[in-house]
Design an enzyme around this catalytic site. Structure first.
Site, PDB file in Angstrom:
ATOM      1  N   ASP A  95     -11.989 -68.890  36.019  1.00  0.00           N
ATOM      2  CA  ASP A  95     -12.701 -68.338  34.859  1.00  0.00           C
ATOM      3  C   ASP A  95     -13.552 -67.101  35.155  1.00  0.00           C
ATOM      4  OD1 ASP A  95     -14.484 -69.633  36.464  1.00  0.00           O
ATOM      5  OD2 ASP A  95     -15.292 -70.981  34.948  1.00  0.00           O
ATOM      6  N   HIS A  96     -13.917 -66.886  36.411  1.00  0.00           N
ATOM      7  CA  HIS A  96     -14.890 -65.826  36.695  1.00  0.00           C
ATOM      8  C   HIS A  96     -14.278 -64.455  36.975  1.00  0.00           C
ATOM      9  CE1 HIS A  96     -17.894 -68.973  36.905  1.00  0.00           C
ATOM     10  NE2 HIS A  96     -18.835 -68.120  37.252  1.00  0.00           N
ATOM     11  N   ASP A 160     -21.386 -74.335  41.014  1.00  0.00           N
ATOM     12  CA  ASP A 160     -21.858 -73.382  40.021  1.00  0.00           C
ATOM     13  C   ASP A 160     -23.149 -73.949  39.465  1.00  0.00           C
ATOM     14  OD1 ASP A 160     -20.589 -71.002  38.112  1.00  0.00           O
ATOM     15  OD2 ASP A 160     -22.093 -72.254  37.141  1.00  0.00           O
ATOM     16  N   ARG A 448     -28.135 -66.194  31.093  1.00  0.00           N
ATOM     17  CA  ARG A 448     -28.879 -65.335  32.020  1.00  0.00           C
ATOM     18  C   ARG A 448     -28.884 -63.904  31.530  1.00  0.00           C
ATOM     19  NH1 ARG A 448     -26.689 -68.139  37.423  1.00  0.00           N
ATOM     20  NH2 ARG A 448     -28.118 -69.891  37.152  1.00  0.00           N
ATOM     21  N   SER A 643     -27.798 -68.175  40.675  1.00  0.00           N
ATOM     22  CA  SER A 643     -26.486 -68.727  40.996  1.00  0.00           C
ATOM     23  C   SER A 643     -26.479 -69.674  42.191  1.00  0.00           C
ATOM     24  CB  SER A 643     -25.554 -67.550  41.267  1.00  0.00           C
ATOM     25  OG  SER A 643     -24.469 -67.929  42.029  1.00  0.00           O
ATOM     26  N   ARG A 645     -24.041 -69.350  44.308  1.00  0.00           N
ATOM     27  CA  ARG A 645     -23.147 -68.654  45.255  1.00  0.00           C
ATOM     28  C   ARG A 645     -23.703 -68.686  46.673  1.00  0.00           C
ATOM     29  NH1 ARG A 645     -24.526 -63.159  41.930  1.00  0.00           N
ATOM     30  NH2 ARG A 645     -23.959 -64.629  40.317  1.00  0.00           N
TER      31      ARG A 645
HETATM   32  C1  MIC Z   1     -23.570 -67.382  37.316  1.00  0.00           C
HETATM   33  O1  MIC Z   1     -23.708 -67.756  36.157  1.00  0.00           O
HETATM   34  O2  MIC Z   1     -24.419 -66.676  37.908  1.00  0.00           O
HETATM   35  C2  MIC Z   1     -22.336 -67.810  38.080  1.00  0.00           C
HETATM   36  C3  MIC Z   1     -21.528 -66.610  38.326  1.00  0.00           C
HETATM   37  O3  MIC Z   1     -21.583 -68.701  37.306  1.00  0.00           O
HETATM   38  C4  MIC Z   1     -22.807 -68.475  39.362  1.00  0.00           C
HETATM   39  C5  MIC Z   1     -21.727 -68.814  40.292  1.00  0.00           C
HETATM   40  C6  MIC Z   1     -21.229 -67.665  41.098  1.00  0.00           C
HETATM   41  O4  MIC Z   1     -22.009 -66.808  41.512  1.00  0.00           O
HETATM   42  O5  MIC Z   1     -20.025 -67.636  41.347  1.00  0.00           O
HETATM   43  C7  MIC Z   1     -23.656 -69.729  39.162  1.00  0.00           C
HETATM   44  O6  MIC Z   1     -24.291 -69.871  38.163  1.00  0.00           O
HETATM   45  O7  MIC Z   1     -23.756 -70.539  40.092  1.00  0.00           O
HETATM   46 FE1  SF4 Z   2     -19.536 -68.230  33.666  1.00  0.00          FE
HETATM   47 FE2  SF4 Z   2     -21.862 -68.616  34.941  1.00  0.00          FE
HETATM   48 FE3  SF4 Z   2     -21.722 -67.206  32.666  1.00  0.00          FE
HETATM   49 FE4  SF4 Z   2     -21.341 -69.765  32.581  1.00  0.00          FE
HETATM   50  S1  SF4 Z   2     -23.219 -68.734  33.180  1.00  0.00           S
HETATM   51  S2  SF4 Z   2     -20.104 -68.231  31.522  1.00  0.00           S
HETATM   52  S3  SF4 Z   2     -20.273 -70.158  34.485  1.00  0.00           S
HETATM   53  S4  SF4 Z   2     -20.812 -66.679  34.633  1.00  0.00           S
END
Ligand code: MIC
Ligand code: SF4
Length: 754
Positions: A95-96, A160, A448, A643, A645
């Site tokens: 999805d990312h 995640d 976010r 995140s 990550r």
């Molecule tokens: C996000 O919302 O910041 C992400 C991208 O989903 C991250 C995961 C990632 O960095 O791959 C998260 O929330 O953990």
């Molecule tokens: Fe994707 Fe993270 Fe955004 Fe949710 S918050 S849509 S998991 S990037």
């Protein structure tokens, strides 16, 4: 039938006995959180009680979920664990990595082409190790999990931070780094510090312009981005039970934005309805059989102050819609105050784009409520002033809203529908003109809004709101428009008001989907080959990190003293960098490029202390590494928020940073650092942050007797020959100290199979 129904059955079979045993042991009525935690202890039955915020405890989660941007690293680690198959049901969700540009079909085709190597890798690893695989276009991990896998009373982890979304269906679902997922898939226990408990009592009932999103936007304003750290938030009260299951999901989802370990709700009829509507009547029937264990004991909700560490009460009857932002999700402004606040702060008030969807807010209910506003555009002869973009959360939701005519209505207001994926929420938005870096405002229903997050433009002011409010503001094109009190001028020059949104909790005709995008793994995957090309720039097999040398660390350079907010987006940026998530060396070129250097207030410019010249952060660190010099990163409060990550921990580790010293950490990031064999330290006296000078040579003393609850000392050898000694704390337990000594947790698992 639901996936993995046997696992769910066995959780429910053992739950009554375990919950009763825990109640006896604690000698008090139990919160829902305690019931789920105690019934998922690694060692059962429980023989001891645990101190909130104090004890590290081993758990046995029921499942693991991973999304493509983090799964690559998680699975590269798992491949080294030497196991033939995952020990618990696990899934991967693509999805990312899909850029939102033209529209769903075209964008998906581009992603399938561009990221073919990564998708093939994830599909074949999944096939080999017995992991369910959700193809690109199937949807966003958390929406797909809520629709298919989450179940009341269960416990899961996911790579995640918004894994917490599954709390909407009464789970304890927690975001972790890939190394933690790797442990659980390898059949090892998963460790968490026993959380503190925050109870949120919801009285009254949502109505009119208010939705579940406004509850969490308000909570974020109260608790701030770090107020939930180390805590699980349990919601209850008539306001909770009267809300939809997907609305609960929205609230739990954004619990990540207050730093909470997770959030949850007790099992109720809204959850039962959702389970049945999503083809899981079997789970609903089983859950009904153990109902009393899937919510707190009645005494708890009757006298919450006796059982929770903190209580917040919110009256839904008087709640107002909120807009949170810009640049941080906890800056909460009720819509009635926006005019004043925007003027005071100089926020641009013209709304350029409204975006709805994401893992946070793309339920059938959300979309139907947004549609009720979109409909009024033609009915009232309005002309929408801003662009309007939609990212559905799953193919099931997309297919159903198309069938029910919602997409046609959005089409009439000029909306563009992107692939069922993260897209603009994670910087995968190829927004025209973003490179000009013009000051502008967008409103979205994501979670976010850190700087540069949506479109890479540091001057995009992003505000978070419910899908309904986003739609109203996109129609008005004005951030200060309060739909509760203000009118709009239509194409005939008449003043018209928007009617309050209305919608449907669930589709009257049921959900439908033609191809949900799921691929089951092979029964026996032992013959499946997983190929990683040594010349790939997207994937790289991992080399073990070096073990600790057994001495104190001396003569470290200060790589950067980060000032203010330093989220994982600042440490390891997403957007264009997502393509290197499977290649540690390549992605390390984004190390801390978003962090603000305390000494010059600039991003990605530090002094290389060996040459005296300014350079980028990654180049400087690579130079230190080449010269065999260790370094240290210093940070402010809630360092690493955002995140899960683990790249934000692995990159500095890979490039030779030895310690990260901050005023405070966000939970997942702190654990990620420990897991990767890094020193994660906090100032005993936060004022000592000011003692760190740019050209310091730093020693970390006390490592040969590194022990739980024992501080370490940092010697700051200043350039003028003077010295400061400061005390630094850590939260390592014995096991975590072993990770540090071994050079990372994975080195220990590796050893155990060798
Ligand atoms: C996000 O919302 O910041 C992400 C991208 O989903 C991250 C995961 C990632 O960095 O791959 C998260 O929330 O953990
Ligand atoms: Fe994707 Fe993270 Fe955004 Fe949710 S918050 S849509 S998991 S990037």
């Amino acid at each position: 039938m639901a996936f993995d129904i046997e696992v769910i059955k066995s959780v429910y079979e053992r739950m009554p006995e375990r919950v009763n045993a825990a109640r006896q042991l604690l000698g008090k009525p139990l919160t829902l959180t305690e019931k789920i935690l105690y019934s998922h202890l690694w060692e059962n039955p429980a023989t001891q009680t645990f101190g909130r915020g104090a004890d590290y405890v081993d758990f046995a989660p029921d499942r693991v979920a991973m999304q493509d941007a983090t799964a690559q690293m998680a699975l590269l680690q798992f491949m080294q664990a030497g196991r033939p198959k995952v020990a618990v049901p696990s899934t991967v969700h693509c999805d990312h990595l899909i850029t939102a540009k033209v529209g769903a079909t075209a964008d998906l085709a581009v992603a399938n082409d561009e990221s073919k190597e990564v998708y093939d890798f994830l599909a074949s690893v999944s096939n080999k190790y017995g992991i369910g695989f959700w193809k690109p276009g199937a949807g966003i991990i958390h929406q797909v999990v809520l629709e298919n896998y989450a179940f009341p009373g269960g416990m899961m982890i996911g790579t995640d931070s918004h894994t917490v979304n599954a709390g909407g269906l009464g789970m304890i679902a927690i975001g972790v780094g890939g190394a933690d997922a790797c442990d659980v898939m390898a059949g090892l226990p998963w460790e968490l510090k026993w959380p503190k408990l925050i109870g949120v009592k919801l009285t009254g009932k949502l109505s009119g312009w208010c939705s579940a999103k406004d509850v969490i936007l308000k909570v974020a304003g109260i608790l701030t981005v770090k107020g939930g750290t180390g805590c699980i938030v349990e919601y209850f009260g008539e306001g909770a039970t009267s809300m939809s299951c997907t609305g609960k999901g929205t609230i739990c989802n954004m619990g990540a934005e207050i730093g909470a370990t997770t959030s949850t709700f007790g099992y109720d009829e809204s959850m039962e309805r959702y389970l049945r509507a999503t083809g899981r009547a079997d789970v609903a029937d089983l859950a009904n059989g153990v109902k009393e264990h899937l919510t707190a004991d009645a005494e708890v909700y009757a006298n919450p102050e006796q059982y929770f560490d903190q209580i917040i009460e919110i009256d839904l009857n008087t709640l107002e819609p909120y807009l949170n932002g810009p640049f941080t999700p906890d800056l909460a402004t009720p819509i009635s105050k926006m005019k004043e606040e925007a003027a005071k702060n100089g926020w641009p008030t013209k709304v350029e784009v409204g975006l709805i969807g994401s893992c946070t807010n793309s339920s059938y209910e959300d979309i139907s409520r947004a549609v009720s506003l979109a409909k009024q555009v033609s009915e009232k002869n309005l002309k929408p002033k801003a662009d309007y973009l939609i990212t559905p959360g799953s193919e099931q939701v997309r297919f159903t809203i198309e069938r029910d005519g919602f997409l046609d209505i959005f089409d009439q207001i000029g909306a563009k529908v992107f692939t069922n994926a993260c897209g603009p929420c994670i910087g995968m938005w190829d927004r025209m003109g973003a490179e000009k870096q013009e000051k502008n405002t967008i409103v979205h229903s994501f979670n976010r809004n850190f700087a540069k997050r949506a479109d890479g433009n540091p001057n995009t002011f992003a505000f978070v709101a419910s899908p309904e409010l986003v739609t109203a503001l996109a129609i008005a094109g004005d951030l200060t428009f309060n739909p509760l009190t203000d009118s709009l001028t239509n194409e005939n020059g008449e003043a018209v008001m928007l009617d309050a949104p209305s919608g449907f909790e669930l589709p009257a005709k049921g959900f439908a989907v033609e191809d949900a995008g799921y691929q089951a793994p092979a029964e026996d995957g032992s013959a499946v080959q997983v190929a990683v090309s040594p010349t790939s720039n997207r994937l790289q097999l991992l080399d073990p990190f070096q073990a600790w040398e057994g001495t104190d660390l001396t003569n470290l350079r200060l790589l950067i003293k980060a000032k203010g907010k330093c989220t994982t987006d600042h440490i390891s940026m997403a957007g264009p960098w997502l393509k290197f998530r499977g290649h540690l060396d390549n992605i390390s070129d984004n190390l801390l490029i978003g962090a603000i250097n305390f000494f010059n207030e600039k991003a990605n410019e530090v002094v290389n202390q060996e040459t005296g010249k300014s350079d980028t952060v990654p180049a400087t660190q690579r130079a230190y590494k080449a010269a065999g010099i260790g370094s240290i990163v210093v940070g402010d409060e809630n360092y690493g928020e955002g995140s899960s990550r683990e790249h934000a921990a692995m990159e500095p580790r890979h490039l030779g940073v030895r310690a990260v010293l901050v005023k405070s950490f966000a939970r997942i990031h702190e654990t990620n650092l420990k897991k990767q064999g890094m020193l994660a330290l906090t100032f005993a006296d936060k004022a000592d942050y000011d003692k760190i000078q740019e050209a310091d040579k730093i020693d970390i003393v006390g490592l040969t007797s590194f022990a739980p609850d024992k501080s370490l000392t940092l010697v700051l050898n200043h350039a003028d020959g003077s010295k400061d000694e400061i005390t630094v704390n850590h939260s390592y337990n014995d096991q975590q100290i072993e990770w540090f000594k071994a050079g990372g947790a994975l080195n220990i698992i590796r050893k155990s199979v060798a």
